[in-house]
Write a protein that holds these residues in place. Structure first.
Motif, PDB file in Angstrom:
ATOM      1  N   TYR A   1      82.376   2.624  18.869  1.00 53.12           N
ATOM      2  CA  TYR A   1      81.836   3.317  20.040  1.00 53.12           C
ATOM      3  C   TYR A   1      80.412   2.865  20.339  1.00 53.12           C
ATOM      4  N   SER A   2      79.590   2.727  19.303  1.00 48.18           N
ATOM      5  CA  SER A   2      78.217   2.282  19.529  1.00 48.18           C
ATOM      6  C   SER A   2      78.169   0.820  19.952  1.00 48.18           C
ATOM      7  N   ILE A   3      79.073   0.002  19.425  1.00 52.69           N
ATOM      8  CA  ILE A   3      79.125  -1.408  19.835  1.00 52.69           C
ATOM      9  C   ILE A   3      79.479  -1.514  21.308  1.00 52.69           C
ATOM     10  N   ASN A   4      80.572  -0.885  21.687  1.00 53.90           N
ATOM     11  CA  ASN A   4      81.006  -0.944  23.083  1.00 53.90           C
ATOM     12  C   ASN A   4      79.995  -0.256  23.991  1.00 53.90           C
ATOM     13  N   GLY A   5      79.427   0.870  23.515  1.00 53.13           N
ATOM     14  CA  GLY A   5      78.428   1.590  24.302  1.00 53.13           C
ATOM     15  C   GLY A   5      77.190   0.765  24.559  1.00 53.13           C
ATOM     16  N   ALA A   6      76.711   0.037  23.547  1.00 50.46           N
ATOM     17  CA  ALA A   6      75.542  -0.823  23.744  1.00 50.46           C
ATOM     18  C   ALA A   6      75.814  -1.851  24.819  1.00 50.46           C
ATOM     19  N   ARG A   7      77.007  -2.393  24.819  1.00 48.25           N
ATOM     20  CA  ARG A   7      77.355  -3.440  25.790  1.00 48.25           C
ATOM     21  C   ARG A   7      77.429  -2.889  27.209  1.00 48.25           C
ATOM     22  N   TYR A   8      78.057  -1.720  27.397  1.00 51.48           N
ATOM     23  CA  TYR A   8      78.152  -1.224  28.772  1.00 51.48           C
ATOM     24  C   TYR A   8      76.889  -0.510  29.235  1.00 51.48           C
ATOM     25  N   MET A   9      76.098   0.019  28.315  1.00 52.18           N
ATOM     26  CA  MET A   9      74.843   0.652  28.732  1.00 52.18           C
ATOM     27  C   MET A   9      73.795  -0.395  29.090  1.00 52.18           C
ATOM     28  N   LEU A  10      73.733  -1.486  28.321  1.00 56.43           N
ATOM     29  CA  LEU A  10      72.760  -2.543  28.613  1.00 56.43           C
ATOM     30  C   LEU A  10      73.289  -3.559  29.618  1.00 56.43           C
ATOM     31  N   GLY A  11      74.607  -3.666  29.732  1.00 57.05           N
ATOM     32  CA  GLY A  11      75.180  -4.598  30.693  1.00 57.05           C
ATOM     33  C   GLY A  11      75.050  -6.050  30.279  1.00 57.05           C
ATOM     34  N   GLU A  12      74.968  -6.293  28.983  1.00 57.53           N
ATOM     35  CA  GLU A  12      74.832  -7.652  28.457  1.00 57.53           C
ATOM     36  C   GLU A  12      75.681  -7.814  27.210  1.00 57.53           C
ATOM     37  N   GLU A  13      75.868  -9.069  26.815  1.00 57.91           N
ATOM     38  CA  GLU A  13      76.551  -9.375  25.567  1.00 57.91           C
ATOM     39  C   GLU A  13      75.512  -9.769  24.525  1.00 57.91           C
ATOM     40  N   PRO A  14      75.598  -9.229  23.319  1.00 57.78           N
ATOM     41  CA  PRO A  14      74.613  -9.572  22.291  1.00 57.78           C
ATOM     42  C   PRO A  14      74.702 -11.036  21.881  1.00 57.78           C
ATOM     43  N   ILE A  15      73.579 -11.580  21.438  1.00 53.87           N
ATOM     44  CA  ILE A  15      73.544 -12.972  20.999  1.00 53.87           C
ATOM     45  C   ILE A  15      73.270 -13.092  19.500  1.00 53.87           C
ATOM     46  N   TRP A  16      72.908 -11.985  18.856  1.00 55.81           N
ATOM     47  CA  TRP A  16      72.761 -11.980  17.402  1.00 55.81           C
ATOM     48  C   TRP A  16      72.925 -10.568  16.857  1.00 55.81           C
TER      49      TRP A  16
END
Length: 368
Positions: free
Chosen positions: A221-236
């Protein structure tokens, strides 16, 4: 508290399903208007507690209907047949469910079984020519997820992942605000996802069936939430594991992982996934011009939140009702939610989970 299902259920406040009043971008299927279009005919595979929640929510759907079941427990099939009026010809077990290929009463199978079974079951459903909705996480690693995506593409069927939050009104409003630039340049996201797990013999603490521990259950949930809240894909990613009970949390079953993600814009995320602490269901987003805080952020009951502009007041509608009507609209009309929930979206989360586990193992930053 025995599982994520129990944890999220504890957060649920009893509500009556309401018509969807908040529809600023026409992304939700539920509405006050009458509907006389095609109905998505759904068979549920795996008749556990979450399946019961989905089935109950579907009673309020206008575009989706429960028409079949797949279970390895005959007594559950008898119970569900009586409760939902499911014909015997639409009931299957894990040995014979390939026969759904010949059944026009089933359009899609919702796979709600342990993580370690998802890949093979999804591929079998796809080969039977039916669309698939698979609970998250979609598999036990990214390779499995990609095999599922490839199989569904080869069979020309859709693969959707059970990301109910992508239809939740308050969540959608925060995403809308982010897309509109109302938070300014985003700097930081915090996600806390956890509860104290109970029964040590349950499948969620079985490495083979779960694929891991808390990360494979509540941490996503936190992984997916970070992605949709920030609107970006992590790079590290970087990550650290804490284990206080090596008897309950055996090798390969994580108890608590703190993890960090970096994004191309410079924004960072700091998250916690745990089976050892309760009352953790919070998202916080910080930008140069504003913020959003949601607590609870992913529970089944009413999501509560506020931003720098005030309280989020969008109405609570049962998440799975919105999800199933929305997925029907996607399958029949091509109407996408504000954040994708296809198999490719699921694979993105799995790649991050793989990287987190590698970071724990190596103690090093892992580039994505």
């Amino acid at each position: 508290m025995g599982s994520r299902r129990d944890f999220l259920e504890k957060l649920t406040v009893s509500t009556i399903s309401l018509p969807l009043l908040y529809n600023p971008t026409n992304l939700f299927a539920a509405s006050d208007e009458a509907y006389d279009g095609p109905i998505l005919k759904v068979a549920i595979m795996g008749l556990g507690s979450y399946a019961r929640r989905v089935a109950k929510a579907m009673e309020s759907c206008k575009r989706a209907k429960l028409t079949g079941v797949i279970s390895g427990t005959p007594s559950k099939i008898v119970e569900w047949r009586a409760k939902y009026g499911i014909p015997e010809k639409n009931c299957y077990n894990y040995d014979n469910f390939d026969r759904i290929k010949e059944n026009p009463d089933i359009d899609v199978v919702y796979v709600i079984t342990p993580n370690g079974l998802h890949k093979d079951q999804t591929i079998r459903v796809a080969k039977a020519g039916k669309h698939v909705i698979c609970e998250k996480p979609m598999g036990i690693n990214a390779q499995e997820g990609q095999e599922m995506v490839d199989a569904c593409k080869a069979a020309n069927v859709k693969l959707l992942i059970g990301y109910r939050m992508h239809y939740e009104p308050k969540t959608v409003e925060v995403i809308r605000m982010r897309k509109a630039g109302e938070f300014g340049k985003l700097k930081f996201f915090q996600g806390q996802s956890g509860f104290t797990i109970g029964d040590p013999t349950q499948w969620r603490l079985n490495k083979k069936l779960a694929g891991g521990g808390a990360m494979m259950d509540i941490g996503i949930y936190s992984i997916n939430g970070a992605r949709y809240m920030l609107g970006e894909e992590p790079i590290w990613v970087t990550a650290q594991e804490t284990k206080t009970d090596s008897v309950k949390f055996k090798e390969g079953v994580d108890e608590t992982i703190q993890f960090q993600m970096g994004f191309p814009s410079g924004a960072v995320a700091s998250c916690l996934s745990t089976y050892a602490m309760s009352h953790l269901d919070r998202f916080f987003l910080n930008g140069e011009d504003g913020f959003a805080e949601m607590q609870p952020s992913t529970g089944y009951g009413p999501i509560k939140g506020r931003t720098h502009k005030g309280e989020l007041k969008q109405p609570h509608i049962t998440h799975q009702t919105l999800q199933m009507d929305g997925m029907a609209q996607l399958i029949f009309e091509g109407v996408e939610p504000i954040v994708p929930l296809d198999g490719e979206e699921g694979v993105k989360d799995m790649k991050i989970i793989d990287a987190i586990y590698l970071a724990v193992k190596t103690g090093k930053r892992v580039d994505l």
